[in-house]
Design a protein around this motif. Structure first.
Motif, short mmCIF file in Angstrom:
data_model
loop_
_atom_site.label_atom_id
_atom_site.label_comp_id
_atom_site.label_asym_id
_atom_site.label_seq_id
_atom_site.Cartn_x
_atom_site.Cartn_y
_atom_site.Cartn_z
N THR A 203 0.83 -1.20 0.00
CA THR A 203 0.00 0.00 0.00
C THR A 203 0.86 1.25 0.00
OG1 THR A 203 -1.77 -1.17 1.16
CG2 THR A 203 -1.82 1.23 1.23
N LEU A 204 1.96 1.24 0.73
CA LEU A 204 2.85 2.40 0.76
C LEU A 204 3.50 2.65 -0.60
CD1 LEU A 204 4.55 2.02 4.25
CD2 LEU A 204 2.89 3.76 3.55
N GLU A 205 3.83 1.58 -1.30
CA GLU A 205 4.43 1.76 -2.62
C GLU A 205 3.42 2.36 -3.59
OE1 GLU A 205 7.00 2.21 -5.52
OE2 GLU A 205 7.49 1.67 -3.45
N LEU A 206 2.16 1.93 -3.51
CA LEU A 206 1.11 2.54 -4.33
C LEU A 206 0.98 4.02 -4.00
CD1 LEU A 206 -1.40 2.43 -6.23
CD2 LEU A 206 -2.74 1.89 -4.16
N LEU A 207 0.94 4.35 -2.72
CA LEU A 207 0.81 5.74 -2.30
C LEU A 207 1.99 6.57 -2.77
CD1 LEU A 207 -0.79 7.85 -0.73
CD2 LEU A 207 0.29 7.03 1.37
N ARG A 208 3.17 6.00 -2.70
CA ARG A 208 4.37 6.70 -3.15
C ARG A 208 4.29 7.04 -4.65
NH1 ARG A 208 9.71 6.01 -1.04
NH2 ARG A 208 9.02 4.04 -0.12
N ARG A 209 3.88 6.06 -5.45
CA ARG A 209 3.77 6.26 -6.90
C ARG A 209 2.73 7.33 -7.23
NH1 ARG A 209 3.23 0.67 -7.23
NH2 ARG A 209 1.14 0.96 -8.15
N LYS A 210 1.58 7.22 -6.59
CA LYS A 210 0.50 8.19 -6.85
C LYS A 210 0.90 9.59 -6.42
CE LYS A 210 -2.75 5.37 -8.43
NZ LYS A 210 -3.44 5.54 -9.73
N LEU A 211 1.61 9.67 -5.31
CA LEU A 211 2.03 10.98 -4.79
C LEU A 211 3.08 11.61 -5.69
CD1 LEU A 211 1.13 12.64 -2.34
CD2 LEU A 211 3.16 11.81 -1.14
N GLN A 212 3.98 10.80 -6.23
CA GLN A 212 4.98 11.32 -7.15
C GLN A 212 4.33 11.95 -8.37
OE1 GLN A 212 7.39 7.82 -7.76
NE2 GLN A 212 8.91 8.44 -6.24
N SER A 213 3.24 11.34 -8.82
CA SER A 213 2.52 11.87 -9.98
C SER A 213 1.76 13.15 -9.62
CB SER A 213 1.54 10.82 -10.50
OG SER A 213 0.76 11.33 -11.57
N ALA A 214 1.13 13.15 -8.42
CA ALA A 214 0.32 14.30 -8.01
C ALA A 214 1.18 15.47 -7.53
CB ALA A 214 -0.64 13.88 -6.90
N TRP A 215 2.34 15.15 -6.97
CA TRP A 215 3.25 16.18 -6.42
C TRP A 215 4.62 16.08 -7.12
CZ3 TRP A 215 2.90 15.68 -0.32
CH2 TRP A 215 1.75 16.33 0.13
N PRO A 216 4.74 16.46 -8.34
CA PRO A 216 6.03 16.31 -9.05
C PRO A 216 7.17 17.11 -8.44
CG PRO A 216 4.49 17.63 -10.34
CD PRO A 216 3.70 17.04 -9.22
N THR A 217 6.84 18.17 -7.66
CA THR A 217 7.92 18.98 -7.06
C THR A 217 8.35 18.48 -5.68
OG1 THR A 217 6.35 20.54 -6.05
CG2 THR A 217 7.11 21.03 -8.29
N PHE A 218 7.64 17.47 -5.15
CA PHE A 218 8.00 16.96 -3.82
C PHE A 218 9.32 16.21 -3.87
CE2 PHE A 218 7.77 13.31 -0.81
CZ PHE A 218 7.89 14.03 0.37
N SER A 219 10.26 16.61 -3.03
CA SER A 219 11.57 15.95 -2.98
C SER A 219 11.98 15.61 -1.55
CB SER A 219 12.64 16.85 -3.63
OG SER A 219 12.74 18.09 -2.94
N GLY A 220 11.02 15.67 -0.64
CA GLY A 220 11.31 15.37 0.75
C GLY A 220 11.37 13.87 1.02
N HIS A 221 11.45 13.53 2.29
CA HIS A 221 11.49 12.12 2.71
C HIS A 221 10.07 11.54 2.70
CE1 HIS A 221 15.68 12.19 4.28
NE2 HIS A 221 15.39 13.45 4.53
#
Length: 343
Positions: A272-290
């Motif tokens: 589930t965390l990997e799915l959330l990570r992928r979706k968040l990368q798409s929704a937040w392309p400028t996010f570079s935090g931990h």
């Protein structure tokens, strides 16, 4: 957010395996050998191989590939005793005495019922002269975040100067060991958070959603023998609704994803965390935090998951003073609760 009082984070505390001899960290293989009955092992591994190390290793590898969880923590005492450990560590870091507390809030899905978890925490802190009032909150996996919101509300209202929030979960009790499809997820943990009136506001926003309609109320339910869930539906819920609320909450709070230093989600499973990570990368392309993923060595500790991560990473110096932290929790209901703060 304007109010008469500002709320500051004073200290965090969390449980570790080294805190008490009643803690034990078990690999998935050790869980199969030590926690499951012989009858369940026969059912899982087959009559011929139910005691075979090779068969257990194969099953462990399969579990890890599906859950991302290699190790989990079990606590041999009660949920109240688990909570007291984090509460005492939190107060010790702040150098605050129990008698200075105005309110103690217990967050749990696996607590004693009544008397409340908070009542038991107050008793364990040991100051019979304390005037702190106590109550509990329960709302599945978002309960830790909701308890933080409740504590913040009390400080902001002026009702209490020092508020101790403690979330404790013996999540290993949510499913019997022989129900391995559920029991291979869970661990035990607790965290404490001390809030106080301050000169500067620590919190950036709070954002909650309860979505019980269209059958969501039945997706994750408590049963006589633990809990059951519609895993595929919940997985999709995280990828759609949870991500949508995260994006909307950041926008409403005027937060630039590129400014967020830490994203700390509920820790249900590696998948589930990997799915959330992928979706968040798409929704937040400028996010570079931990993006914090710690479920692999703790297991799913329900409502205690995000607070435990925050406390541990703060203690390790990974979350630094001034860092912007975005927290997202989700679970049965189906419910979502997000919040943000400056460390």
């Amino acid at each position: 957010m304007e109010a008469a009082h500002k709320c500051r984070i004073v200290s965090w505390g969390h449980t570790e395996v080294t805190d008490d001899p009643r803690f034990e960290a078990l690999s998935q293989a050790e869980f199969i050998k030590r926690k499951m009955s012989e009858a369940a092992r026969r059912q899982l591994l087959g009559e011929a191989e139910h005691n075979s190390d090779e068969a257990i290793a194969r099953e462990e590898a399969d579990w890890i590939s599906k859950t991302g969880i290699t190790r989990r923590v079990f606590f041999g005492g009660s949920t109240s005793e688990l909570a007291a450990i984090a509460a005492k560590k939190c107060l010790a870091k702040a150098q605050i005495l129990p008698g200075q507390l105005d309110v103690i809030i217990g967050g749990t899905n696996t607590g004693p019922g009544y008397p409340s978890l908070a009542d038991h925490i107050k008793l364990a802190l040991g100051d019979s002269t304390s005037s702190a009032v106590c109550w509990d909150i329960s709302e599945a996996c978002p309960v830790g975040a909701i308890s933080v919101f409740n504590g913040w509300s009390i400080v902001r209202s002026g009702i209490g100067r020092y508020v101790l929030v403690v979330c404790a979960e013996k999540a290993t009790t949510l499913a019997p060991a022989d129900n391995w499809l559920a029991a291979n997820l869970f661990g035990d943990a607790s965290f404490g958070l001390l809030l106080s009136v301050g000169d500067k506001e620590s919190f950036q926003f709070f954002d909650g959603h309860c979505l019980p309609f269209d059958g969501n109320i039945d997706k994750v339910v408590k049963t006589e023998h633990g809990f059951s869930q519609d895993g595929p539906s919940v997985h999709k819920f995280v990828g759609r609704e949870v991500v949508d609320t995260i994006v909307q909450a950041a926008r409403a709070a005027d937060l630039d994803p590129g400014d967020i230093d830490h994203f700390i989600p509920h820790q249900p499973s590696g998948k589930t965390l990997e799915l959330l990570r992928r979706k968040l990368q798409s929704a937040w392309p400028t996010f570079s935090g931990h993006f914090h993923d710690n479920v692999g060595f703790t297991g799913n500790v329900s409502g205690a998951s995000t607070g435990s991560v925050i406390s541990r990473k703060t203690e390790q110096g990974i979350i630094k003073p001034g860092d912007l932290v975005f927290v997202s929790t989700f679970g049965s209901g189906l419910s979502i609760f997000n919040y943000g703060f400056r460390a």
